[in-house]
Enzyme design. Sequence first.
Site, PDB file in Angstrom:
ATOM      1  N   HIS A  74       0.964  -1.229  -0.055  1.00  0.00           N
ATOM      2  CA  HIS A  74      -0.011   0.224   0.148  1.00  0.00           C
ATOM      3  C   HIS A  74       0.814   1.396  -0.096  1.00  0.00           C
ATOM      4  O   HIS A  74       2.066   1.101   0.308  1.00  0.00           O
ATOM      5  CB  HIS A  74      -0.806  -0.039   1.077  1.00  0.00           C
ATOM      6  CG  HIS A  74      -0.279  -0.387   2.549  1.00  0.00           C
ATOM      7  ND1 HIS A  74       0.669   0.449   3.230  1.00  0.00           N
ATOM      8  CD2 HIS A  74      -0.608  -1.256   3.581  1.00  0.00           C
ATOM      9  CE1 HIS A  74       1.147   0.129   4.297  1.00  0.00           C
ATOM     10  NE2 HIS A  74       0.287  -0.882   4.463  1.00  0.00           N
TER      11      HIS A  74
HETATM   12  P1  TYD Z   1      -2.368  -3.881   7.266  1.00  0.00           P
HETATM   13  O1  TYD Z   1      -2.403  -2.309   6.555  1.00  0.00           O
HETATM   14  O2  TYD Z   1      -2.717  -4.909   6.302  1.00  0.00           O
HETATM   15  O3  TYD Z   1      -0.705  -4.136   7.966  1.00  0.00           O
HETATM   16  P2  TYD Z   1       0.619  -4.188   7.158  1.00  0.00           P
HETATM   17  O4  TYD Z   1       0.681  -2.890   6.593  1.00  0.00           O
HETATM   18  O5  TYD Z   1       1.598  -4.444   8.069  1.00  0.00           O
HETATM   19  O6  TYD Z   1       0.595  -4.996   5.965  1.00  0.00           O
HETATM   20  O7  TYD Z   1      -3.095  -3.837   8.645  1.00  0.00           O
HETATM   21  C1  TYD Z   1      -3.567  -5.055   9.048  1.00  0.00           C
HETATM   22  C2  TYD Z   1      -4.898  -4.730   9.920  1.00  0.00           C
HETATM   23  O8  TYD Z   1      -4.479  -4.035  11.049  1.00  0.00           O
HETATM   24  C3  TYD Z   1      -5.955  -3.972   9.098  1.00  0.00           C
HETATM   25  O9  TYD Z   1      -7.414  -4.493   9.460  1.00  0.00           O
HETATM   26  C4  TYD Z   1      -5.962  -2.482   9.491  1.00  0.00           C
HETATM   27  C5  TYD Z   1      -5.375  -2.942  10.997  1.00  0.00           C
HETATM   28  N1  TYD Z   1      -4.588  -1.685  11.464  1.00  0.00           N
HETATM   29  C6  TYD Z   1      -4.860  -0.764  12.375  1.00  0.00           C
HETATM   30  O10 TYD Z   1      -6.174  -0.914  12.803  1.00  0.00           O
HETATM   31  N2  TYD Z   1      -4.156   0.225  12.730  1.00  0.00           N
HETATM   32  C7  TYD Z   1      -2.934   0.427  12.525  1.00  0.00           C
HETATM   33  O11 TYD Z   1      -2.120   1.380  12.761  1.00  0.00           O
HETATM   34  C8  TYD Z   1      -2.505  -0.586  11.301  1.00  0.00           C
HETATM   35  C9  TYD Z   1      -1.064  -0.425  10.958  1.00  0.00           C
HETATM   36  C10 TYD Z   1      -3.365  -1.548  10.879  1.00  0.00           C
END
Ligand code: TYD
Length: 136
Positions: free
Chosen positions: A53
């Site tokens: 992302h």
């Molecule tokens: P995600 O963005 O997929 O993590 P990464 O960037 O590490 O791959 O996030 C996984 C889940 O956690 C998603 O449902 C969103 C949640 N999340 C939060 O609620 N707060 C946060 O600060 C982050 C980074 C993720």
Amino acid sequence: MSLQEKCPILHFADLGDERGKLVVIEGGQAIPFQIQRVFYIYESDASVIRGQHANRKSEFVLINVAGQSKVRLTDGAEECIVELNRPMTGVYIPQMVWKDMYDFSEDAILLVLASTHYDEKEYIRDYEEYLKEVKG
Ligand code: TYD
């Protein structure tokens, strides 16, 4: 500005002594933003790709405080891969840079410092949409 200039490697001071290492990261000093959020990733493994992302608003600093991982960065024009394998070293990632984290070692703990509170609306999770916005 090149991608490497946009995403500099940061080297943090070691305040350690004979008792062990100590690394301090103060918002607005060792890193170029005030820290609003901290999260960390562990028990990912070599088969996992995280991230995938870009963020319209958030800036990040990524540090592998244990173990190692890699982060692939692109701004839609250039790509670079940063190996994170030292607790005293991080990478700064500004807004609108696409990132994939992968190749996590079993013992990896990836610490992430962010400039914002979490807001899903500022995430771009579709690469085609990202390219459209970043080139816009
Ligand atoms: P995600 O963005 O997929 O993590 P990464 O960037 O590490 O791959 O996030 C996984 C889940 O956690 C998603 O449902 C969103 C949640 N999340 C939060 O609620 N707060 C946060 O600060 C982050 C980074 C993720």
